[in-house]
Design a protein around this motif. Structure first.
Motif, PDB file in Angstrom:
ATOM      1  N   ASN A   5       0.829  -1.199   0.000  1.00 56.21           N
ATOM      2  CA  ASN A   5       0.000   0.000   0.000  1.00 56.21           C
ATOM      3  C   ASN A   5       0.869   1.256   0.000  1.00 56.21           C
ATOM      4  N   ILE A   6       0.336   2.299  -0.604  1.00 56.08           N
ATOM      5  CA  ILE A   6       0.958   3.620  -0.540  1.00 56.08           C
ATOM      6  C   ILE A   6      -0.029   4.496   0.223  1.00 56.08           C
ATOM      7  N   VAL A   7       0.404   4.996   1.377  1.00 55.94           N
ATOM      8  CA  VAL A   7      -0.454   5.744   2.285  1.00 55.94           C
ATOM      9  C   VAL A   7      -0.023   7.199   2.281  1.00 55.94           C
ATOM     10  N   LEU A   8      -0.936   8.085   1.903  1.00 54.43           N
ATOM     11  CA  LEU A   8      -0.635   9.515   1.819  1.00 54.43           C
ATOM     12  C   LEU A   8      -1.092  10.219   3.091  1.00 54.43           C
ATOM     13  N   ILE A   9      -0.160  10.964   3.706  1.00 53.08           N
ATOM     14  CA  ILE A   9      -0.477  11.767   4.885  1.00 53.08           C
ATOM     15  C   ILE A   9      -0.077  13.209   4.598  1.00 53.08           C
ATOM     16  N   GLY A  10      -0.633  14.129   5.376  1.00 54.25           N
ATOM     17  CA  GLY A  10      -0.283  15.533   5.232  1.00 54.25           C
ATOM     18  C   GLY A  10      -1.425  16.425   5.670  1.00 54.25           C
ATOM     19  N   MET A  11      -1.158  17.699   5.680  1.00 53.00           N
ATOM     20  CA  MET A  11      -2.140  18.696   6.093  1.00 53.00           C
ATOM     21  C   MET A  11      -3.334  18.715   5.142  1.00 53.00           C
ATOM     22  N   ILE A  32      -8.458   4.438  -2.077  1.00 50.39           N
ATOM     23  CA  ILE A  32      -9.341   4.591  -0.912  1.00 50.39           C
ATOM     24  C   ILE A  32      -9.065   5.948  -0.281  1.00 50.39           C
ATOM     25  N   ASP A  33     -10.131   6.674   0.041  1.00 49.05           N
ATOM     26  CA  ASP A  33     -10.031   7.937   0.761  1.00 49.05           C
ATOM     27  C   ASP A  33     -10.712   7.720   2.116  1.00 49.05           C
ATOM     28  N   THR A  34      -9.937   7.739   3.197  1.00 52.42           N
ATOM     29  CA  THR A  34     -10.519   7.431   4.507  1.00 52.42           C
ATOM     30  C   THR A  34     -11.543   8.482   4.947  1.00 52.42           C
ATOM     31  N   ASP A  35     -11.379   9.730   4.511  1.00 55.92           N
ATOM     32  CA  ASP A  35     -12.391  10.744   4.835  1.00 55.92           C
ATOM     33  C   ASP A  35     -13.742  10.375   4.216  1.00 55.92           C
ATOM     34  N   LEU A  36     -13.724   9.881   2.983  1.00 56.79           N
ATOM     35  CA  LEU A  36     -14.979   9.468   2.343  1.00 56.79           C
ATOM     36  C   LEU A  36     -15.572   8.249   3.036  1.00 56.79           C
ATOM     37  N   LEU A  37     -14.715   7.321   3.480  1.00 59.32           N
ATOM     38  CA  LEU A  37     -15.209   6.157   4.229  1.00 59.32           C
ATOM     39  C   LEU A  37     -15.902   6.595   5.517  1.00 59.32           C
ATOM     40  N   LEU A  69      -9.555  -1.085   8.013  1.00 64.29           N
ATOM     41  CA  LEU A  69      -9.018  -1.290   6.664  1.00 64.29           C
ATOM     42  C   LEU A  69      -8.140  -2.531   6.645  1.00 64.29           C
ATOM     43  N   ASP A  70      -8.409  -3.393   5.685  1.00 63.38           N
ATOM     44  CA  ASP A  70      -7.595  -4.595   5.502  1.00 63.38           C
ATOM     45  C   ASP A  70      -7.432  -4.798   3.999  1.00 63.38           C
ATOM     46  N   VAL A  71      -6.531  -4.025   3.408  1.00 59.98           N
ATOM     47  CA  VAL A  71      -6.348  -4.055   1.953  1.00 59.98           C
ATOM     48  C   VAL A  71      -4.876  -4.207   1.618  1.00 59.98           C
ATOM     49  N   LYS A  72      -4.637  -4.681   0.424  1.00 63.21           N
ATOM     50  CA  LYS A  72      -3.279  -4.811  -0.101  1.00 63.21           C
ATOM     51  C   LYS A  72      -3.245  -4.126  -1.460  1.00 63.21           C
ATOM     52  N   ASP A  73      -2.082  -3.549  -1.775  1.00 63.19           N
ATOM     53  CA  ASP A  73      -1.837  -2.986  -3.101  1.00 63.19           C
ATOM     54  C   ASP A  73      -2.810  -1.858  -3.465  1.00 63.19           C
ATOM     55  N   LEU A  92      -1.496   1.130   9.427  1.00 61.91           N
ATOM     56  CA  LEU A  92      -1.243   1.479   8.024  1.00 61.91           C
ATOM     57  C   LEU A  92       0.180   1.108   7.607  1.00 61.91           C
ATOM     58  N   LYS A  93       1.128   1.225   8.530  1.00 65.95           N
ATOM     59  CA  LYS A  93       2.530   0.929   8.224  1.00 65.95           C
ATOM     60  C   LYS A  93       2.782  -0.569   8.032  1.00 65.95           C
ATOM     61  N   LYS A  94       1.916  -1.412   8.606  1.00 63.87           N
ATOM     62  CA  LYS A  94       2.131  -2.859   8.515  1.00 63.87           C
ATOM     63  C   LYS A  94       2.288  -3.304   7.066  1.00 63.87           C
ATOM     64  N   ASP A  95       1.454  -2.771   6.192  1.00 62.50           N
ATOM     65  CA  ASP A  95       1.552  -3.143   4.784  1.00 62.50           C
ATOM     66  C   ASP A  95       1.551  -1.896   3.901  1.00 62.50           C
ATOM     67  N   GLY A  96       2.176  -0.829   4.380  1.00 64.90           N
ATOM     68  CA  GLY A  96       2.165   0.384   3.583  1.00 64.90           C
ATOM     69  C   GLY A  96       3.389   1.242   3.794  1.00 64.90           C
TER      70      GLY A  96
END
Length: 170
Positions: A5-11, A32-37, A69-73, A92-96
């Motif tokens: 996974n590629i996880v985007l963080i920021g302001m 996936i957008d966690t805000d939309l979820l 969340l339990d997703v890959k790729d 998130l870091k476990k697979d991202g």
């Protein structure tokens, strides 16, 4: 183990959702957008959740949504306040790979314009600068990769993320 996974963080305003969609398309990954979820699960806008339940409850909801969340790729855009939950970030870091989209405070202000209804987890007595100064060290601490986004196009940022991910794997 290859983190998929590629996880985007920021302001807020850093471009996590916008960059995330383009990055996902460019890499052939689901987005996936966690805000939309959060909005879907609560059937409310982020600001409505904050107004109705308060910031602490909102942060609890955000943490639960991320923990579920339990997703890959995938490419995952998080809410800016996810940084307050070590539990969620470790999940998130476990697979991202955590990618911090870094912006100067002035650029955050320019992009947000009217941020009052945007759903930013911010106490009423705090300023956006207070939140920025509080969050930036946390983003930097948790990031595997930092992308400086000032004065760059979405395409430039996506290219830089792809290159950094490739280098990170090497």
């Amino acid at each position: 183990m290859n983190k998929s996974n590629i996880v985007l963080i920021g302001m807020p305003g850093a471009g996590k959702s916008t960059v995330g969609v383009v990055l996902a398309k460019a890499m052939g990954k689901p987005f996936i957008d966690t805000d939309l979820l959060i909005q879907q699960k609560q059937d409310m806008l982020l600001q409505e959740i904050i107004d109705k339940h308060g910031i602490n409850k909102f942060l609890d909801i955000e943490e639960k949504v991320v923990m579920d969340l339990d997703v890959k790729d995938h490419v995952i855009a998080t809410g800016g306040s996810v940084i307050y939950s070590d539990l969620a970030l470790n999940h998130l870091k476990k697979d991202g790979k955590i990618v911090y989209l870094k912006l100067s405070f002035d650029e955050v202000v320019k992009r947000l314009k009217d941020f009052k209804g945007r759903g930013i987890a911010m106490e009423k007595n705090r300023t956006l600068l207070d939140v920025y100064n509080e969050r930036v060290p946390l983003y930097e601490k948790h990031a595997d990769i930092t992308i400086v986004c000032s004065n760059k196009t979405i395409e430039d940022i996506v290219f830089e993320i792809k290159e950094s991910i490739y280098m990170y794997k090497a």
